[in-house]
Design an enzyme around this catalytic site. Sequence first.
Site, short mmCIF file in Angstrom:
data_model
loop_
_atom_site.label_atom_id
_atom_site.label_comp_id
_atom_site.label_asym_id
_atom_site.label_seq_id
_atom_site.Cartn_x
_atom_site.Cartn_y
_atom_site.Cartn_z
N GLN A 195 39.70 -39.15 30.15
CA GLN A 195 39.40 -39.79 31.60
C GLN A 195 40.80 -39.90 32.11
O GLN A 195 40.98 -41.09 31.89
CB GLN A 195 38.18 -40.48 31.74
CG GLN A 195 36.77 -40.23 30.97
CD GLN A 195 36.01 -39.10 31.74
OE1 GLN A 195 35.68 -39.15 32.81
NE2 GLN A 195 36.13 -38.00 31.12
N ALA A 236 29.73 -44.36 38.03
CA ALA A 236 30.35 -43.39 37.11
C ALA A 236 31.56 -42.81 37.61
O ALA A 236 31.86 -43.03 38.82
CB ALA A 236 29.30 -42.54 36.57
N HIS A 237 31.95 -41.92 36.94
CA HIS A 237 33.46 -41.17 37.21
C HIS A 237 33.27 -40.37 38.43
O HIS A 237 32.51 -39.51 38.55
CB HIS A 237 34.18 -40.68 35.94
CG HIS A 237 33.31 -39.68 35.33
ND1 HIS A 237 33.49 -38.78 34.25
CD2 HIS A 237 32.14 -38.77 35.89
CE1 HIS A 237 32.68 -37.92 33.84
NE2 HIS A 237 31.60 -38.04 34.88
N ASN A 238 34.42 -40.49 39.16
CA ASN A 238 34.63 -39.59 40.56
C ASN A 238 33.63 -39.77 41.40
O ASN A 238 33.43 -38.89 42.44
CB ASN A 238 34.67 -38.37 40.11
CG ASN A 238 35.94 -37.95 39.26
OD1 ASN A 238 35.73 -37.68 38.15
ND2 ASN A 238 37.14 -37.94 39.52
#
Length: 347
Positions: A195, A236-238
Amino acid sequence: MQITTADLARHLGGELIGNGDATLTGFASADNARPGDLTFAEKEAYFAAAEASAATAILISGAFTSATKVLIRVPDARVAAAKALPLFFPADSFAPGIDSTARIAASAQIDPSAHIGPGCVIGENVIIGARTVLMGGNHVARDSRIGDDTRLSPHVVLYARTELGHRVSIHAGTVIGSDGYGYVFNQGKHVKILQVGHVIIHNDVEIGANAAIDRGALGPTIIGEGTKIDNLVHVAHNVVIGKHCLIMGQVGFAGSTHLGDYAVVASQSGIAGHLKIGRQAIIGAKSGVMRDVADKETVLGIPAAPDKQAKRQWIAVQRLPELMLRVRELEKQLATLAPSSAPKPSA
């Protein structure tokens, strides 16, 4: 702090009704008010309680009158209360300077008016703006940027390349920029996908205690201007959260979901990944959102459905025991009719 009722009315842009020389020394709810306190009332029942209390003055937003209290009439009593509270309960002040126990990288740039508390660790190339406060035990990793008048409560952690705007407030124990949850299955095991993105948090955002906002897998995770995030929220991511959203406690967002401006997500809801949640959408408490939500749409339940549809389903479920009893009674009646209605055997 002490302030006269006339001065407070001027500060709030309100209409003073009664003695303008009365001194106010505190702010309290009607049931806890003492002489010298200010309280507020939005509805008739609340006003009756406020008038019967020991409070000296009442913020009102209706056509109330009183023979015993000073009144300050404003367009919205709750908004006026929010503006008045800091006068009586000012935020803690922190002297500029760096505590002797802090560890600061030589390449870090810290404004002289900032406060760096005990046990802080500031990494390489970090920039910290004017009047920003790190209360203590904070870790700010390399290449991070923190704007002016931002406040990190104890043990807030910023991973590398995190960007915070101006007037951001983050409460104790929150982690910004931790790894997103990304794996690929290969040859019988889960292999981690690095990540390598970061987190951008815009101006005037507040984030509660023990929240976790993951960095993007490649690009950034973004929290929009003015958004307020409660305790124990996971982003969470993005994920991209728009401007002025309200995210309540224990909400979880899966990766790459986009939330429109002014959206509201109530407590303990879960939002699946790669969804579009529209501008001014409302997600009710404990909802499981599995599909896109349109602008201004309200959804409830698991899986989340339009609010009117979900409420009809809940009412139908509540009536199931009654319906089952009726079905059983009909089955008994049919059973008694069956022998007489059966065709007679031929001779």
